[in-house]
Design a protein around this motif. Sequence first.
Motif, PDB file in Angstrom:
ATOM      1  N   GLY A  18       0.817  -1.214   0.000  1.00  0.00           N
ATOM      2  CA  GLY A  18       0.000   0.000   0.000  1.00  0.00           C
ATOM      3  C   GLY A  18       0.848   1.260   0.000  1.00  0.00           C
ATOM      4  O   GLY A  18       0.551   2.224  -0.711  1.00  0.00           O
ATOM      5  N   THR A  92      -4.707   0.532   8.008  1.00  0.00           N
ATOM      6  CA  THR A  92      -5.830  -0.154   8.630  1.00  0.00           C
ATOM      7  C   THR A  92      -6.264   0.658   9.845  1.00  0.00           C
ATOM      8  O   THR A  92      -5.780   0.451  10.952  1.00  0.00           O
ATOM      9  CB  THR A  92      -5.423  -1.579   9.038  1.00  0.00           C
ATOM     10  OG1 THR A  92      -4.841  -2.219   7.909  1.00  0.00           O
ATOM     11  CG2 THR A  92      -6.624  -2.377   9.501  1.00  0.00           C
ATOM     12  N   THR A 112      -8.018   2.417   5.019  1.00  0.00           N
ATOM     13  CA  THR A 112      -8.012   1.475   3.912  1.00  0.00           C
ATOM     14  C   THR A 112      -9.241   1.718   3.041  1.00  0.00           C
ATOM     15  O   THR A 112     -10.342   1.914   3.545  1.00  0.00           O
ATOM     16  CB  THR A 112      -8.036   0.026   4.444  1.00  0.00           C
ATOM     17  OG1 THR A 112      -6.883  -0.161   5.256  1.00  0.00           O
ATOM     18  CG2 THR A 112      -8.035  -0.984   3.318  1.00  0.00           C
ATOM     19  N   GLY A 113      -9.037   1.725   1.736  1.00  0.00           N
ATOM     20  CA  GLY A 113     -10.137   1.932   0.808  1.00  0.00           C
ATOM     21  C   GLY A 113     -10.266   3.354   0.311  1.00  0.00           C
ATOM     22  O   GLY A 113     -11.068   3.629  -0.588  1.00  0.00           O
ATOM     23  N   THR A 114      -9.476   4.284   0.873  1.00  0.00           N
ATOM     24  CA  THR A 114      -9.509   5.662   0.391  1.00  0.00           C
ATOM     25  C   THR A 114      -9.039   5.691  -1.061  1.00  0.00           C
ATOM     26  O   THR A 114      -8.019   5.090  -1.399  1.00  0.00           O
ATOM     27  CB  THR A 114      -8.591   6.562   1.241  1.00  0.00           C
ATOM     28  OG1 THR A 114      -9.023   6.533   2.606  1.00  0.00           O
ATOM     29  CG2 THR A 114      -8.591   7.999   0.735  1.00  0.00           C
ATOM     30  N   ALA A 115      -9.775   6.379  -1.898  1.00  0.00           N
ATOM     31  CA  ALA A 115      -9.385   6.497  -3.299  1.00  0.00           C
ATOM     32  C   ALA A 115      -8.082   7.277  -3.423  1.00  0.00           C
ATOM     33  O   ALA A 115      -7.879   8.271  -2.721  1.00  0.00           O
ATOM     34  CB  ALA A 115     -10.487   7.200  -4.094  1.00  0.00           C
TER      35      ALA A 115
END
Length: 133
Positions: A18, A92, A112-115
């Motif tokens: 990441g 996380t 987590t998952g942020t564009a």
Amino acid sequence: MPARILVAKPGLDGHDRGAKIVARALRDAGFEVIYTGIRQRIEDIVSIALQEDVAVVGLSILSGAHVAMTQRTVDALRAAGAGDIDVIVGGTIPGSDVARLLESGAAAVFPTGTALEELVRAVRELTETPTPA
């Protein structure tokens, strides 16, 4: 001159996919990115931030120690006279910890998952020099 961003992996977390994706997205957006690699001590992150004259330190934390590590980084930067360096944190991070991180001195939090576009936009806003009135 592009803003300089330090992407760092504090602590013993060895997963850096990441962080590398974030570093590449920032580089592709025109920032100059310095990536520290994994398992960095807070003191070393601060030292690198000072040596490289960065505008932002981005912490990538997956270990669950995000609140403590963010606070320690902010405190260490302030102690080194570099409290003007923004600290952002991603990884996380439960939604319930976002406010605590911001209160600890983080300028922005990216769970987590942020564009990637959102992250780039936020870093751009942090590093833009306001035009004099």
